[in-house]
Motif scaffolding. Sequence first.
Motif, PDB file in Angstrom:
ATOM      1  N   ARG A 145      -4.016   4.400   2.314  1.00  0.00           N
ATOM      2  CA  ARG A 145      -2.820   3.595   2.935  1.00  0.00           C
ATOM      3  C   ARG A 145      -3.284   1.765   2.526  1.00  0.00           C
ATOM      4  NH1 ARG A 145       0.421   6.097   5.879  1.00  0.00           N
ATOM      5  NH2 ARG A 145      -0.074   8.245   6.744  1.00  0.00           N
ATOM      6  N   ARG A 146      -4.288   1.478   2.636  1.00  0.00           N
ATOM      7  CA  ARG A 146      -4.720   0.289   2.301  1.00  0.00           C
ATOM      8  C   ARG A 146      -4.524  -0.110   1.048  1.00  0.00           C
ATOM      9  NH1 ARG A 146     -10.183  -0.360   3.074  1.00  0.00           N
ATOM     10  NH2 ARG A 146     -10.435   1.716   3.468  1.00  0.00           N
ATOM     11  N   VAL A 147      -4.844   0.795   0.051  1.00  0.00           N
ATOM     12  CA  VAL A 147      -4.458   0.453  -1.450  1.00  0.00           C
ATOM     13  C   VAL A 147      -2.970   0.281  -1.613  1.00  0.00           C
ATOM     14  CG1 VAL A 147      -4.596   1.235  -3.766  1.00  0.00           C
ATOM     15  CG2 VAL A 147      -6.604   1.427  -2.400  1.00  0.00           C
ATOM     16  N   LEU A 148      -2.186   1.161  -1.095  1.00  0.00           N
ATOM     17  CA  LEU A 148      -0.795   1.076  -1.432  1.00  0.00           C
ATOM     18  C   LEU A 148      -0.281  -0.208  -0.358  1.00  0.00           C
ATOM     19  CD1 LEU A 148       0.619   4.697  -0.431  1.00  0.00           C
ATOM     20  CD2 LEU A 148       0.839   3.291  -2.556  1.00  0.00           C
ATOM     21  N   GLY A 149      -0.665  -0.498   0.761  1.00  0.00           N
ATOM     22  CA  GLY A 149      -0.282  -1.665   1.367  1.00  0.00           C
ATOM     23  C   GLY A 149      -0.611  -2.977   0.843  1.00  0.00           C
ATOM     24  N   ARG A 150      -1.560  -3.142  -0.028  1.00  0.00           N
ATOM     25  CA  ARG A 150      -1.890  -4.412  -0.882  1.00  0.00           C
ATOM     26  C   ARG A 150      -0.847  -4.493  -2.173  1.00  0.00           C
ATOM     27  NH1 ARG A 150      -7.717  -2.538  -2.383  1.00  0.00           N
ATOM     28  NH2 ARG A 150      -7.393  -1.663  -4.270  1.00  0.00           N
ATOM     29  N   GLN A 151      -0.446  -3.462  -2.259  1.00  0.00           N
ATOM     30  CA  GLN A 151       0.572  -3.641  -3.616  1.00  0.00           C
ATOM     31  C   GLN A 151       1.864  -4.311  -3.356  1.00  0.00           C
ATOM     32  OE1 GLN A 151      -0.965  -2.617  -6.342  1.00  0.00           O
ATOM     33  NE2 GLN A 151      -2.535  -1.881  -4.799  1.00  0.00           N
ATOM     34  N   GLY A 152       2.392  -4.502  -2.232  1.00  0.00           N
ATOM     35  CA  GLY A 152       3.473  -5.291  -1.785  1.00  0.00           C
ATOM     36  C   GLY A 152       4.627  -4.603  -2.259  1.00  0.00           C
ATOM     37  N   GLY A 153       5.807  -4.905  -2.003  1.00  0.00           N
ATOM     38  CA  GLY A 153       7.252  -4.353  -2.220  1.00  0.00           C
ATOM     39  C   GLY A 153       7.486  -3.129  -1.862  1.00  0.00           C
ATOM     40  N   GLU A 154       8.242  -2.251  -2.488  1.00  0.00           N
ATOM     41  CA  GLU A 154       8.583  -0.852  -2.327  1.00  0.00           C
ATOM     42  C   GLU A 154       7.200  -0.140  -2.122  1.00  0.00           C
ATOM     43  OE1 GLU A 154      11.846   0.915  -3.967  1.00  0.00           O
ATOM     44  OE2 GLU A 154      12.766  -0.953  -4.008  1.00  0.00           O
ATOM     45  N   LEU A 155       6.388  -0.485  -2.995  1.00  0.00           N
ATOM     46  CA  LEU A 155       5.104   0.418  -3.123  1.00  0.00           C
ATOM     47  C   LEU A 155       4.477   0.186  -1.913  1.00  0.00           C
ATOM     48  CD1 LEU A 155       3.810   2.480  -4.952  1.00  0.00           C
ATOM     49  CD2 LEU A 155       2.685   0.386  -6.139  1.00  0.00           C
ATOM     50  N   GLY A 156       4.089  -1.207  -1.374  1.00  0.00           N
ATOM     51  CA  GLY A 156       3.458  -1.207  -0.134  1.00  0.00           C
ATOM     52  C   GLY A 156       4.107  -0.545   0.989  1.00  0.00           C
ATOM     53  N   TRP A 157       5.334  -0.678   0.912  1.00  0.00           N
ATOM     54  CA  TRP A 157       5.933   0.023   2.078  1.00  0.00           C
ATOM     55  C   TRP A 157       5.563   1.538   2.392  1.00  0.00           C
ATOM     56  CZ3 TRP A 157      11.691  -1.528   0.874  1.00  0.00           C
ATOM     57  CH2 TRP A 157      11.943  -2.668   0.907  1.00  0.00           C
ATOM     58  N   LEU A 158       4.999   2.061   1.301  1.00  0.00           N
ATOM     59  CA  LEU A 158       4.795   3.504   1.457  1.00  0.00           C
ATOM     60  C   LEU A 158       3.416   3.664   2.260  1.00  0.00           C
ATOM     61  CD1 LEU A 158       5.692   4.628  -2.035  1.00  0.00           C
ATOM     62  CD2 LEU A 158       6.924   5.341   0.012  1.00  0.00           C
ATOM     63  N   ALA A 159       2.676   2.457   2.393  1.00  0.00           N
ATOM     64  CA  ALA A 159       1.425   2.877   3.270  1.00  0.00           C
ATOM     65  C   ALA A 159       1.771   3.122   4.836  1.00  0.00           C
ATOM     66  CB  ALA A 159       0.866   1.429   3.155  1.00  0.00           C
ATOM     67  N   THR A 160       3.067   3.070   4.978  1.00  0.00           N
ATOM     68  CA  THR A 160       3.414   3.375   6.393  1.00  0.00           C
ATOM     69  C   THR A 160       4.017   4.938   6.385  1.00  0.00           C
ATOM     70  OG1 THR A 160       5.672   2.516   6.337  1.00  0.00           O
ATOM     71  CG2 THR A 160       3.956   1.168   7.339  1.00  0.00           C
ATOM     72  N   TRP A 161       4.098   5.531   5.163  1.00  0.00           N
ATOM     73  CA  TRP A 161       4.675   6.917   4.948  1.00  0.00           C
ATOM     74  C   TRP A 161       4.195   7.993   6.017  1.00  0.00           C
ATOM     75  CZ3 TRP A 161       2.852  11.711   3.134  1.00  0.00           C
ATOM     76  CH2 TRP A 161       3.778  12.596   3.003  1.00  0.00           C
ATOM     77  N   THR A 162       4.830   8.746   6.551  1.00  0.00           N
ATOM     78  CA  THR A 162       4.438   9.759   7.078  1.00  0.00           C
ATOM     79  C   THR A 162       5.366  11.308   6.841  1.00  0.00           C
ATOM     80  OG1 THR A 162       4.323  11.002   9.346  1.00  0.00           O
ATOM     81  CG2 THR A 162       6.148   9.425   9.128  1.00  0.00           C
ATOM     82  N   PRO A 163       4.573  12.546   6.801  1.00  0.00           N
ATOM     83  CA  PRO A 163       5.050  13.422   6.312  1.00  0.00           C
ATOM     84  C   PRO A 163       6.213  14.167   7.201  1.00  0.00           C
ATOM     85  CG  PRO A 163       2.998  14.186   6.956  1.00  0.00           C
ATOM     86  CD  PRO A 163       3.140  12.672   6.956  1.00  0.00           C
ATOM     87  N   THR A 164       6.249  13.604   8.593  1.00  0.00           N
ATOM     88  CA  THR A 164       7.290  13.863   9.437  1.00  0.00           C
ATOM     89  C   THR A 164       8.008  12.646  10.028  1.00  0.00           C
ATOM     90  OG1 THR A 164       5.510  13.672  11.061  1.00  0.00           O
ATOM     91  CG2 THR A 164       6.105  15.831  10.414  1.00  0.00           C
TER      92      THR A 164
END
Length: 191
Positions: free
Chosen positions: A168-187
């Motif tokens: 989550r932290r690596v994704l979050g620091r990417q910014g943009g749409e990629l960074g949004w995926l840091a909050t992704w949940t399978p449900t």
Amino acid sequence: MDPQRNAVPLVPGTLLVASVDLSDGVFDGSVVLLLDVDASGALGVVLNEVSDLPLSAVLPGWEPLTTWPHHLFDGGPVSQEGAICLATPTHPSEEPPGWRPLFDRVGLLHLDTPVELVEGAYSALRIFAGYAGWAPDQLQGEVERGAWVPVRLHPGDVFDSDPATLWRRVLGRQGGELGWLATWTPTPELN
């Protein structure tokens, strides 16, 4: 994830972040560090998967030398009976016995090196059981299909003290749409 958005080359020291679409039960939510990439394929270790097997049971005496958390890490599904040790020497100008540089100040430490020579010689050290491997052109194909997103390594990623949150932290620091995926949940219905 849009792999075309990201132009990070597949070279040693690159992180591969598993896409939310990668749900094979092996690499779900993984962050893989590439260690070797050439015409014969690619090899890396999963940075954020702690093994259930105690390090002290496999390599007695090495546990106190490792970086927190002092555990054996699950480096990937290939050759899990073998181990890979990544380490950073304490003194930047030195190359201690048994150590071979890979990129920046991260290198491979041969696990036959006597513990007495390892003590105090490294500022960071982590041991992985197994590794992730790809045949020639396989990884590039997986990246093009969106299974992995290559991103730049940040200082501290290799020896991160909180592996459970690294994806989550690596994704979050990417910014943009990629960074949004840091909050992704399978449900998503639970959001």
